[in-house]
Motif scaffolding. Structure first.
Motif, PDB file in Angstrom:
ATOM      1  N   ALA A 150      41.268  -3.744 -32.794  1.00  0.00           N
ATOM      2  CA  ALA A 150      42.701  -3.438 -32.795  1.00  0.00           C
ATOM      3  C   ALA A 150      43.272  -3.595 -34.209  1.00  0.00           C
ATOM      4  CB  ALA A 150      43.432  -4.335 -31.808  1.00  0.00           C
ATOM      5  N   GLN A 151      42.797  -4.604 -34.934  1.00  0.00           N
ATOM      6  CA  GLN A 151      43.295  -4.843 -36.288  1.00  0.00           C
ATOM      7  C   GLN A 151      42.559  -4.031 -37.343  1.00  0.00           C
ATOM      8  OE1 GLN A 151      43.347  -9.106 -36.863  1.00  0.00           O
ATOM      9  NE2 GLN A 151      45.499  -9.131 -36.264  1.00  0.00           N
ATOM     10  N   GLN A 152      41.283  -3.734 -37.106  1.00  0.00           N
ATOM     11  CA  GLN A 152      40.462  -2.991 -38.061  1.00  0.00           C
ATOM     12  C   GLN A 152      39.822  -1.786 -37.350  1.00  0.00           C
ATOM     13  OE1 GLN A 152      39.803  -3.796 -41.289  1.00  0.00           O
ATOM     14  NE2 GLN A 152      40.648  -5.850 -41.438  1.00  0.00           N
ATOM     15  N   PRO A 153      40.581  -0.740 -37.062  1.00  0.00           N
ATOM     16  CA  PRO A 153      40.030   0.384 -36.298  1.00  0.00           C
ATOM     17  C   PRO A 153      38.838   1.063 -36.990  1.00  0.00           C
ATOM     18  CG  PRO A 153      42.230   0.903 -37.098  1.00  0.00           C
ATOM     19  CD  PRO A 153      41.984  -0.535 -37.411  1.00  0.00           C
ATOM     20  N   THR A 154      38.692   0.890 -38.299  1.00  0.00           N
ATOM     21  CA  THR A 154      37.566   1.514 -39.000  1.00  0.00           C
ATOM     22  C   THR A 154      36.242   0.820 -38.675  1.00  0.00           C
ATOM     23  OG1 THR A 154      37.980   0.162 -40.963  1.00  0.00           O
ATOM     24  CG2 THR A 154      38.975   2.360 -40.910  1.00  0.00           C
ATOM     25  N   LEU A 155      36.291  -0.312 -37.979  1.00  0.00           N
ATOM     26  CA  LEU A 155      35.073  -1.006 -37.547  1.00  0.00           C
ATOM     27  C   LEU A 155      34.411  -0.323 -36.358  1.00  0.00           C
ATOM     28  CD1 LEU A 155      35.912  -4.810 -37.690  1.00  0.00           C
ATOM     29  CD2 LEU A 155      34.063  -3.639 -38.856  1.00  0.00           C
ATOM     30  N   MET A 156      35.132   0.574 -35.706  1.00  0.00           N
ATOM     31  CA  MET A 156      34.596   1.237 -34.516  1.00  0.00           C
ATOM     32  C   MET A 156      33.492   2.219 -34.896  1.00  0.00           C
ATOM     33  SD  MET A 156      36.664   3.583 -31.781  1.00  0.00           S
ATOM     34  CE  MET A 156      36.700   5.034 -32.828  1.00  0.00           C
ATOM     35  N   LYS A 157      32.417   2.211 -34.119  1.00  0.00           N
ATOM     36  CA  LYS A 157      31.372   3.226 -34.298  1.00  0.00           C
ATOM     37  C   LYS A 157      32.021   4.572 -33.983  1.00  0.00           C
ATOM     38  CE  LYS A 157      26.762   4.540 -32.742  1.00  0.00           C
ATOM     39  NZ  LYS A 157      26.330   5.065 -34.007  1.00  0.00           N
ATOM     40  N   ARG A 158      31.658   5.573 -34.764  1.00  0.00           N
ATOM     41  CA  ARG A 158      32.325   6.866 -34.638  1.00  0.00           C
ATOM     42  C   ARG A 158      31.316   7.976 -34.389  1.00  0.00           C
ATOM     43  NH1 ARG A 158      34.068   4.196 -39.201  1.00  0.00           N
ATOM     44  NH2 ARG A 158      32.738   5.457 -40.504  1.00  0.00           N
ATOM     45  N   PRO A 159      31.805   9.056 -33.835  1.00  0.00           N
ATOM     46  CA  PRO A 159      33.108   9.210 -33.171  1.00  0.00           C
ATOM     47  C   PRO A 159      33.084   8.652 -31.752  1.00  0.00           C
ATOM     48  CG  PRO A 159      31.895  11.265 -33.048  1.00  0.00           C
ATOM     49  CD  PRO A 159      31.042  10.311 -33.848  1.00  0.00           C
ATOM     50  N   LEU A 160      34.268   8.347 -31.254  1.00  0.00           N
ATOM     51  CA  LEU A 160      34.459   8.015 -29.843  1.00  0.00           C
ATOM     52  C   LEU A 160      35.115   9.257 -29.244  1.00  0.00           C
ATOM     53  CD1 LEU A 160      34.516   6.039 -27.436  1.00  0.00           C
ATOM     54  CD2 LEU A 160      36.756   5.281 -28.244  1.00  0.00           C
ATOM     55  N   MET A 189      39.866  17.120 -24.319  1.00  0.00           N
ATOM     56  CA  MET A 189      38.892  16.329 -25.039  1.00  0.00           C
ATOM     57  C   MET A 189      39.551  15.812 -26.322  1.00  0.00           C
ATOM     58  SD  MET A 189      35.203  17.472 -26.645  1.00  0.00           S
ATOM     59  CE  MET A 189      34.638  18.111 -25.109  1.00  0.00           C
ATOM     60  N   VAL A 190      39.367  14.509 -26.568  1.00  0.00           N
ATOM     61  CA  VAL A 190      39.932  13.895 -27.765  1.00  0.00           C
ATOM     62  C   VAL A 190      38.816  13.194 -28.523  1.00  0.00           C
ATOM     63  CG1 VAL A 190      41.641  12.279 -28.680  1.00  0.00           C
ATOM     64  CG2 VAL A 190      42.128  13.514 -26.566  1.00  0.00           C
ATOM     65  N   LEU A 191      38.744  13.442 -29.813  1.00  0.00           N
ATOM     66  CA  LEU A 191      37.748  12.826 -30.677  1.00  0.00           C
ATOM     67  C   LEU A 191      38.457  11.808 -31.573  1.00  0.00           C
ATOM     68  CD1 LEU A 191      34.918  14.707 -32.435  1.00  0.00           C
ATOM     69  CD2 LEU A 191      36.225  13.031 -33.697  1.00  0.00           C
ATOM     70  N   TYR A 192      38.056  10.556 -31.458  1.00  0.00           N
ATOM     71  CA  TYR A 192      38.623   9.486 -32.287  1.00  0.00           C
ATOM     72  C   TYR A 192      37.651   9.189 -33.408  1.00  0.00           C
ATOM     73  CZ  TYR A 192      41.804   8.763 -28.405  1.00  0.00           C
ATOM     74  OH  TYR A 192      42.758   8.954 -27.430  1.00  0.00           O
ATOM     75  N   GLY A 193      38.117   9.266 -34.641  1.00  0.00           N
ATOM     76  CA  GLY A 193      37.233   9.023 -35.776  1.00  0.00           C
ATOM     77  C   GLY A 193      38.032   8.927 -37.060  1.00  0.00           C
ATOM     78  N   LEU A 194      37.342   9.164 -38.168  1.00  0.00           N
ATOM     79  CA  LEU A 194      37.975   9.167 -39.485  1.00  0.00           C
ATOM     80  C   LEU A 194      37.824  10.553 -40.089  1.00  0.00           C
ATOM     81  CD1 LEU A 194      36.622   5.790 -40.895  1.00  0.00           C
ATOM     82  CD2 LEU A 194      38.934   6.261 -40.100  1.00  0.00           C
ATOM     83  N   LYS A 195      38.892  11.044 -40.723  1.00  0.00           N
ATOM     84  CA  LYS A 195      38.847  12.406 -41.256  1.00  0.00           C
ATOM     85  C   LYS A 195      37.842  12.555 -42.395  1.00  0.00           C
ATOM     86  CE  LYS A 195      42.840  11.662 -44.212  1.00  0.00           C
ATOM     87  NZ  LYS A 195      44.249  11.812 -44.316  1.00  0.00           N
ATOM     88  N   ASN A 196      37.500  11.457 -43.077  1.00  0.00           N
ATOM     89  CA  ASN A 196      36.541  11.553 -44.178  1.00  0.00           C
ATOM     90  C   ASN A 196      35.130  11.109 -43.779  1.00  0.00           C
ATOM     91  OD1 ASN A 196      37.209   8.887 -43.931  1.00  0.00           O
ATOM     92  ND2 ASN A 196      37.402   8.488 -46.115  1.00  0.00           N
ATOM     93  N   CYS A 197      34.877  10.968 -42.485  1.00  0.00           N
ATOM     94  CA  CYS A 197      33.559  10.573 -41.978  1.00  0.00           C
ATOM     95  C   CYS A 197      32.740  11.838 -41.722  1.00  0.00           C
ATOM     96  CB  CYS A 197      33.734   9.774 -40.684  1.00  0.00           C
ATOM     97  SG  CYS A 197      32.223   9.504 -39.765  1.00  0.00           S
ATOM     98  N   ASP A 198      31.564  11.924 -42.360  1.00  0.00           N
ATOM     99  CA  ASP A 198      30.719  13.120 -42.205  1.00  0.00           C
ATOM    100  C   ASP A 198      30.322  13.365 -40.754  1.00  0.00           C
ATOM    101  OD1 ASP A 198      30.832  13.665 -44.902  1.00  0.00           O
ATOM    102  OD2 ASP A 198      28.940  12.638 -45.362  1.00  0.00           O
ATOM    103  N   THR A 199      29.971  12.306 -40.039  1.00  0.00           N
ATOM    104  CA  THR A 199      29.561  12.455 -38.643  1.00  0.00           C
ATOM    105  C   THR A 199      30.711  12.988 -37.796  1.00  0.00           C
ATOM    106  OG1 THR A 199      28.032  10.620 -38.948  1.00  0.00           O
ATOM    107  CG2 THR A 199      28.519  11.258 -36.680  1.00  0.00           C
ATOM    108  N   CYS A 200      31.908  12.493 -38.030  1.00  0.00           N
ATOM    109  CA  CYS A 200      33.085  12.971 -37.282  1.00  0.00           C
ATOM    110  C   CYS A 200      33.359  14.439 -37.594  1.00  0.00           C
ATOM    111  CB  CYS A 200      34.309  12.121 -37.611  1.00  0.00           C
ATOM    112  SG  CYS A 200      34.180  10.427 -37.005  1.00  0.00           S
TER     113      CYS A 200
END
Length: 106
Positions: free
Chosen positions: A73-83, A1-12
């Motif tokens: 692809a250019q702005q990965p922070t635009l992705m809804k998180r987590p994936l 299982m892999v979680l794609y997100g941002l380390k400073n995102c509360d939801t992630c």
């Protein structure tokens, strides 16, 4: 299982805490593999782009009109998180349905 997100995102962080077995990939530094992004877009469509994000609000109308996969692809922070990718299954966000499907308690 892999979680794609941002380390400073509360939801992630909540998702990662509930899924200690998941490997974490920070999309800001490592990005999302193009084939996974394409599969996620095929599954979730426009919901994959977080139009409520600060990044989205900072884009011009021309940038917002670009194809979603190109934008992500250019702005990965635009992705809804987590994936979350588990085998062939993909989950987007950290709602009750995702938590139940993954057997996690938040």
């Amino acid at each position: 299982m892999v979680l794609y997100g941002l380390k400073n995102c509360d939801t992630c962080r909540k998702a990662l805490k509930a899924l200690p077995q998941a490997a974490f990939v920070d999309v800001r530094t490592e990005g999302v593999p193009a084939d996974l992004l394409a599969a996620a877009y095929a599954r979730f469509g426009e919901k994959l782009v977080n139009t409520r994000s600060t990044t989205w609000r900072g884009l011009s109308e021309e940038e917002r009109a670009r194809p979603p996969l190109e934008l992500l692809a250019q702005q990965p922070t635009l992705m809804k998180r987590p994936l979350i990718a588990e085998g062939d299954a993909l989950y987007l966000g950290w709602d009750k349905a995702t938590q139940a499907a993954l057997g996690a308690a938040a």
